[in-house]
Design an enzyme around this catalytic site. Structure first.
Site, PDB file in Angstrom:
ATOM      1  N   LYS A   1       1.621   2.300   9.792  1.00 24.89           N
ATOM      2  CA  LYS A   1       2.668   2.196  10.904  1.00 24.89           C
ATOM      3  C   LYS A   1       3.645   2.160   9.803  1.00 24.89           C
ATOM      4  O   LYS A   1       4.754   3.303   9.997  1.00 24.89           O
ATOM      5  CB  LYS A   1       2.393   1.944  11.602  1.00 24.89           C
ATOM      6  CG  LYS A   1       0.989   2.588  12.931  1.00 24.89           C
ATOM      7  CD  LYS A   1       1.776   1.591  14.279  1.00 24.89           C
ATOM      8  CE  LYS A   1       1.787   0.249  14.210  1.00 24.89           C
ATOM      9  NZ  LYS A   1       0.520  -0.230  13.650  1.00 24.89           N
TER      10      LYS A   1
ATOM     11  N   THR B   1       3.787   1.894   6.486  1.00 27.41           N
ATOM     12  CA  THR B   1       4.631   3.025   5.923  1.00 27.41           C
ATOM     13  C   THR B   1       5.262   4.010   6.589  1.00 27.41           C
ATOM     14  O   THR B   1       5.822   4.091   5.769  1.00 27.41           O
ATOM     15  CB  THR B   1       3.003   3.517   4.360  1.00 27.41           C
ATOM     16  OG1 THR B   1       2.006   2.442   5.224  1.00 27.41           O
ATOM     17  CG2 THR B   1       3.360   4.477   4.064  1.00 27.41           C
TER      18      THR B   1
ATOM     19  N   ARG C   1       8.683  -5.988  11.300  1.00 28.00           N
ATOM     20  CA  ARG C   1       8.239  -7.537  11.740  1.00 28.00           C
ATOM     21  C   ARG C   1       7.991  -8.446  10.248  1.00 28.00           C
ATOM     22  O   ARG C   1       7.134  -7.584   8.954  1.00 28.00           O
ATOM     23  CB  ARG C   1       6.888  -7.807  12.824  1.00 28.00           C
ATOM     24  CG  ARG C   1       7.234  -6.986  14.365  1.00 28.00           C
ATOM     25  CD  ARG C   1       5.763  -7.147  14.646  1.00 28.00           C
ATOM     26  NE  ARG C   1       5.182  -5.802  14.306  1.00 28.00           N
ATOM     27  CZ  ARG C   1       4.043  -5.896  14.427  1.00 28.00           C
ATOM     28  NH1 ARG C   1       3.575  -6.464  15.318  1.00 28.00           N
ATOM     29  NH2 ARG C   1       2.617  -5.371  13.449  1.00 28.00           N
TER      30      ARG C   1
ATOM     31  N   LYS D   1      -6.471  -8.306   5.744  1.00 30.25           N
ATOM     32  CA  LYS D   1      -5.101  -6.640   6.105  1.00 30.25           C
ATOM     33  C   LYS D   1      -4.725  -6.529   4.510  1.00 30.25           C
ATOM     34  O   LYS D   1      -3.899  -5.251   4.137  1.00 30.25           O
ATOM     35  CB  LYS D   1      -4.838  -6.943   6.842  1.00 30.25           C
ATOM     36  CG  LYS D   1      -3.734  -5.983   7.523  1.00 30.25           C
ATOM     37  CD  LYS D   1      -3.297  -5.044   8.546  1.00 30.25           C
ATOM     38  CE  LYS D   1      -2.311  -3.512   8.922  1.00 30.25           C
ATOM     39  NZ  LYS D   1      -0.801  -4.288   8.263  1.00 30.25           N
TER      40      LYS D   1
ATOM     41  N   ALA E   1       0.341  -7.323  18.217  1.00 31.34           N
ATOM     42  CA  ALA E   1       0.680  -6.837  19.380  1.00 31.34           C
ATOM     43  C   ALA E   1      -1.045  -7.050  20.247  1.00 31.34           C
ATOM     44  O   ALA E   1      -0.786  -6.365  20.961  1.00 31.34           O
ATOM     45  CB  ALA E   1       0.901  -5.203  18.569  1.00 31.34           C
TER      46      ALA E   1
ATOM     47  N   PHE F   1       0.022  -2.123  15.728  1.00 34.25           N
ATOM     48  CA  PHE F   1      -1.146  -1.573  16.583  1.00 34.25           C
ATOM     49  C   PHE F   1      -1.504  -0.901  17.496  1.00 34.25           C
ATOM     50  O   PHE F   1      -0.352   0.741  16.762  1.00 34.25           O
ATOM     51  CB  PHE F   1      -2.082  -2.546  17.244  1.00 34.25           C
ATOM     52  CG  PHE F   1      -2.414  -3.603  16.461  1.00 34.25           C
ATOM     53  CD1 PHE F   1      -3.745  -3.717  15.221  1.00 34.25           C
ATOM     54  CD2 PHE F   1      -2.383  -5.216  17.044  1.00 34.25           C
ATOM     55  CE1 PHE F   1      -3.769  -4.629  14.643  1.00 34.25           C
ATOM     56  CE2 PHE F   1      -2.870  -6.138  16.120  1.00 34.25           C
ATOM     57  CZ  PHE F   1      -3.108  -6.652  14.913  1.00 34.25           C
TER      58      PHE F   1
ATOM     59  N   PHE G   1      -4.602  10.881   3.374  1.00 35.81           N
ATOM     60  CA  PHE G   1      -5.365  10.822   2.986  1.00 35.81           C
ATOM     61  C   PHE G   1      -5.487  11.745   1.489  1.00 35.81           C
ATOM     62  O   PHE G   1      -5.628  12.997   2.084  1.00 35.81           O
ATOM     63  CB  PHE G   1      -6.107  10.011   3.425  1.00 35.81           C
ATOM     64  CG  PHE G   1      -5.425   8.803   3.597  1.00 35.81           C
ATOM     65  CD1 PHE G   1      -4.528   8.081   3.812  1.00 35.81           C
ATOM     66  CD2 PHE G   1      -6.486   7.804   4.791  1.00 35.81           C
ATOM     67  CE1 PHE G   1      -4.178   6.660   4.494  1.00 35.81           C
ATOM     68  CE2 PHE G   1      -6.427   7.286   5.007  1.00 35.81           C
ATOM     69  CZ  PHE G   1      -5.158   6.435   4.992  1.00 35.81           C
TER      70      PHE G   1
ATOM     71  N   TRP H   1       2.875   8.222   1.161  1.00 37.61           N
ATOM     72  CA  TRP H   1       2.542   7.153   0.710  1.00 37.61           C
ATOM     73  C   TRP H   1       1.933   7.329  -0.856  1.00 37.61           C
ATOM     74  O   TRP H   1       2.486   6.913  -2.100  1.00 37.61           O
ATOM     75  CB  TRP H   1       1.249   7.425   0.467  1.00 37.61           C
ATOM     76  CG  TRP H   1       0.536   6.415   0.023  1.00 37.61           C
ATOM     77  CD1 TRP H   1       0.543   5.196   0.780  1.00 37.61           C
ATOM     78  CD2 TRP H   1      -0.798   6.233  -0.855  1.00 37.61           C
ATOM     79  NE1 TRP H   1      -0.442   4.010  -0.569  1.00 37.61           N
ATOM     80  CE2 TRP H   1      -0.852   4.818  -1.605  1.00 37.61           C
ATOM     81  CE3 TRP H   1      -1.017   7.106  -1.521  1.00 37.61           C
ATOM     82  CZ2 TRP H   1      -2.127   4.463  -2.535  1.00 37.61           C
ATOM     83  CZ3 TRP H   1      -2.380   7.354  -2.600  1.00 37.61           C
ATOM     84  CH2 TRP H   1      -2.939   5.942  -3.094  1.00 37.61           C
TER      85      TRP H   1
END
Length: 894
Positions: A345, A347, A369, A380, A599, A630, A718, A747
């Site tokens: 998200k 990205t 954030r 993560k 979240a 999330f 991807f 990306w």
């Protein structure tokens, strides 16, 4: 006439800007009271406020410069002028004055513009204006400047030449002075004429003007019978011109306060294949200096506080300056139920703004954030985006940033310390002893602090003299009578530390047997973090901090931070954290980083203030893209029902992020585990798994539609995704009600890879918007929880534990029933069971506990076994993080 014009112009400005109080500061370092009086009188007549800063004769240049620098930074002073002895008018002193405050027009910046003919962008020195006012048409005449030195002399020469005069210049001791005086049609004395230079040298009929600073008489007759030449002095006329310059300066100041079109210079990207690591990509790009970025997007110099070279705090005064500026479009990025790896998200958020601004030339802002150290060093990793769509420098983004989370930790733990200390002191002291310590005699006087007076008023005691309270009133005042079993305020630390989930405090002998069980939460779960994210002003933050309920007293009444007397101290610790932090993307577009609530255990959105400031800065046709944590079932639901209620802002579009990887997991694929290689089902084409997993995507689209906002699906592609899988997801998304569904390659390609998404978002933002909240605040707490569980999660019903039910009854009784709901629930499933993927049905949602964040403004139910303190995995990210002692470069962040 000059004064009257300035007065009328200023009156007009004040009518349009009623709160305007133009202030001119004059630094004086001589004893000429006539000049001081003239400045005061003309300023009063025009309607200006004047502050005189008087230095004694003999003051140094450094002392003057120090005062100039102070006044430069004073937002209440719009103009700055100097009345100094000739010896102090150096380049160092004159150029210390900010060009925009330089009413006398003598700094190099102003003078340079004047010499280059940019008359509209500079202020002509008042003395020069006065000389020109006294002269009639001088085209073709010869003007001699005598003793006119420095900046003022250069300005005078430039203006006279522009008017067509032939200008000569010499000093008083020049051997050719007599012959040049004989030839000149106009003679301008830049300084006092020496007595040994006779007036008879001057050409009969020539105009004589004196600019000497110590002359205030308007005319002075040299009294020579054979040369009745009258010398005109610029004295009081120059002072009047100074006031006129101040009014012009105010006009420009007001104009500078208006919204300005962006002049953004984006950074070029040259994506490599294969795509390097995030940290390598970040380091390969040279970010713009943050003050340059701030100027490009219309921020004023006094609206930013720079931290290093690439980040700055933005002051909230901007909201007042741009209050009449229409907002831009408001875009929320949410997601489907993610794998433990996250689906990109952040990205997508960064890629989308890079596409909008760097490739479609549309003003846009990303609002993200601040990452917690918990995931950064845990599972993560960082949260700066990734690949060629990230915030830079990523090390600074992920590590400490501007210290906001540390400020929250300090404030939270100060309050926790205050609670336990107050219980200890009340348990071990009499009412009289407590009162004498809480309201001590200082220098023979005894008085209540402001926060103590506020507590007295809440208790219904109107007295202000500490010596007049009765014993009963003293007891009410000093006794909070906190019931330790009801304390809900926990200590926090910004680290995943499972062994702090339950602790015992008070075991030292000094605590006199006051032992209780407590716990630590992760810092981003602190109510103070939620308040930071939801507040709308410094005053609002103070009020929210004061309302925080930390426990009940023994009569069942809530005890607040205000009761503990700590509100002001908390606000002081948070005074800088309330300002959003400005950074940039890889392509040099602006980003606000502010607040960081998770979240799953908080409301999961960046700050209202960052969004509001960004919406003003982008302009009416711009876009602000903000991210909810999330899946849409928690982050987006809380964005709509909690954040939008607090802000009053209406979203234009939801971007729902999905990945083929996550959809395959929801379709029955094997578990995805952080740190473990992906199974072949995720790296090889499998259309059936994708089709089966799209049920989760469809459900999240339906959740978005509950709120009446158009949704665009962004498929984060991807390299292992096949074209057929990508096409299938986009087809199913559109059939399920999405306005559009777009594959994104940001990306690997940066903003260019998200242009199609940006175009879809722009179109969707022009659709009819029927935004609505999911529930009314007037409904009972349990009913609001049930609506979220059934309509959003798909549960059959909810089930409250006895503890949860008693808490609901307690909060309802205390008058907190009309608050929105902030569910603390796993992010890995629509249900409360993280292993249930896809779209679980037929389950009862268990509510194990209910807490209240009264300052933040929501009720906080805990679903199932939800923990507010994450733990570290067997192999945390910190194994890969290192510091090169030679280059001081951080390694291993991702």
């Amino acid at each position: 006439r000059v004064t009257e014009n300035a007065k009328n112009s200023l009156a007009s400005l004040k009518r349009e800007n009623p709160r305007l109080e133009p202030t001119l500061a004059i630094i004086q370092a001589h004893n000429d009271h006539l000049i001081q009086e003239a400045n005061k009188n003309f300023a009063k007549e025009v309607g200006l406020r004047v502050i005189h800063i008087c230095f004694p004769e003999g003051s140094t240049k450094d002392e003057i410069v120090s005062e100039i620098l102070r006044l430069n930074e004073d937002p209440n002073v719009q103009g700055l002028a100097l009345d100094l002895p000739e010896s102090l008018y150096s380049s160092k002193v004159l150029n210390a004055v900010k060009p925009e405050k330089d009413v006398d027009g003598l700094s190099n910046v102003n003078l340079g513009r004047l010499v280059h003919g940019d008359v509209n962008d500079c202020l002509v020195p008042p003395t020069v204006c006065a000389v020109m006012e006294l002269l009639e048409d001088i085209s073709g005449q010869t003007v001699l400047l005598v003793g006119a030195r420095g900046a003022e002399g250069a300005a005078l020469q430039s203006v006279l030449q522009r008017e067509g005069a032939a200008v000569l210049s010499c000093h008083w001791r020049a051997p050719q002075l007599q012959s040049e005086l004989r030839q000149a049609d106009v003679v301008v004395f830049g300084s006092t004429k020496p007595d040994d230079v006779p007036v008879s040298w001057i050409k009969p009929g020539a105009t004589i003007i004196s600019c000497a600073h110590d002359l205030l008489s308007e005319k002075r007759n040299y009294g020579q019978q054979n040369n009745p030449a009258a010398e005109k002095t610029v004295g009081s006329l120059a002072v009047a011109m100074r006031m006129q310059n101040m009014v012009k300066s105010m006009e420009r100041w007001i104009q500078s306060q208006q919204y300005r079109k962006w002049d953004l210079h984006c950074l070029k990207l040259q994506p490599l294949s294969p795509v390097p690591s995030d940290i390598e990509i970040s380091r390969a790009q040279s970010p713009k200096a943050v003050d340059v970025l701030a100027k490009e997007i219309g921020l004023l110099t006094d609206e930013i506080e720079i931290y290093g070279q690439t980040k700055a705090k933005v002051r909230l005064s901007l909201l007042e300056r741009l209050k009449d500026q229409p907002d831009g479009k408001y875009v929320l990025v949410a997601g489907i139920t993610p794998t433990p790896l996250g689906e990109g998200k952040s990205t997508v958020t960064v890629g989308l703004v890079q596409a909008l601004t760097a490739h479609l030339n549309i003003n846009s802002f990303a609002c993200l954030r601040q990452p917690s150290q918990g995931p950064t060093f845990g599972v993560k990793g960082g949260a700066a985006g990734g690949g060629y769509a990230q915030v830079i420098p990523m090390e600074e983004f992920n590590l400490h940033l501007t210290g906001d989370i540390h400020a929250i930790t300090a404030a939270n733990n100060l309050l926790a310390a205050a609670i336990d200390a107050r219980i200890l002191h009340e348990n071990t002291q009499s009412d009289k002893s407590l009162y004498n310590r809480l309201v001590p005699v200082v220098n023979g006087l005894r008085g209540f602090s402001a926060i103590q007076l506020a507590r007295l008023r809440r208790l219904g005691i109107s007295k202000t003299d500490p010596d007049t309270l009765t014993e009963e009133e003293i007891s009410k005042f000093v006794r909070l009578d906190i019931d330790p079993s009801t304390i809900t305020w926990q200590r926090v630390v910004d680290t995943n530390d499972r062994f702090l989930r339950k602790i015992t405090v008070g075991q030292a002998n000094t605590e006199k047997g006051f032992v209780r069980q407590a716990q630590f939460d992760i810092a981003v779960a602190s109510e103070i973090m939620a308040i930071l994210a939801l507040t709308t002003s410094l005053q609002d933050m103070k009020e929210r901090l004061g309302k925080m309920v930390v426990a009940d007293d023994k009569k069942g009444q809530p005890v607040t931070a205000e009761d503990l007397g700590v509100t002001g101290a908390l606000a002081v610790l948070m005074k800088d954290a309330i300002k959003p932090t400005l950074m940039q993307t890889l392509e040099g577009t602006p980003v606000f980083v502010h607040a960081g609530p998770f979240a799953n255990i908080a409301h999961g959105n960046s700050s209202v203030l960052a969004d509001k400031i960004a919406l003003k800065l982008v302009g009416e046709k711009g876009f602000v893209v903000t991210e909810a944590g999330f899946g849409a079932d928690i982050g987006m639901e809380k964005f709509f029902n909690i954040k939008c209620r607090a802000s009053g802002l209406v979203p234009s579009v939801v971007v729902l992020v999905a990945t083929v990887r996550a959809l395959k997991m929801h379709g029955g694929g094997p578990n995805v585990t952080a740190g473990a290689p992906l199974k072949k089902e995720y790296t090889e084409e499998n259309l059936q798994l994708v089709a089966d997993g799209c049920c989760n995507l469809q459900k999240q689209i339906q959740i978005t539609q509950l709120f009446g906002v158009p949704v665009v699906v962004a498929l984060n592609v991807f390299k292992t995704d096949s074209p057929a899988e990508v096409d299938l997801v986009c087809k199913i998304a559109k059939e399920s009600g999405a306005f559009d569904a777009v594959p994104c390659n940001h990306w690997s390609a940066g903003g260019r890879g998200a242009v199609e998404l940006a175009q879809a978002v722009e179109k969707a933002a022009n659709q009819k918007n029927s935004f609505k909240y999911l529930y009314s605040l007037e409904l009972p707490i349990v009913e609001k929880m049930r609506i979220i569980a059934q309509k959003v999660y798909g549960a059959e019903d909810i089930e409250l534990s006895p503890v949860a039910q008693s808490q609901v009854d307690r909060y309802t009784r205390q008058g907190f029933g009309n608050l929105p709901i902030c569910m603390a629930k796993t992010h890995l499933s629509l249900s409360h069971q993280s292993e249930r993927k896809g779209v679980p049905t037929g389950f009862i949602l268990p509510i194990s506990d209910v807490r209240a964040s009264i300052g933040a403004g929501f009720i906080y139910p805990l679903v199932g076994t939800m923990s507010t303190m994450p733990g570290l995995p067997t192999r945390p990210c910190f194994y890969d993080i290192d510091l090169d002692p030679i280059t001081e470069q951080v390694k291993g962040l991702f």
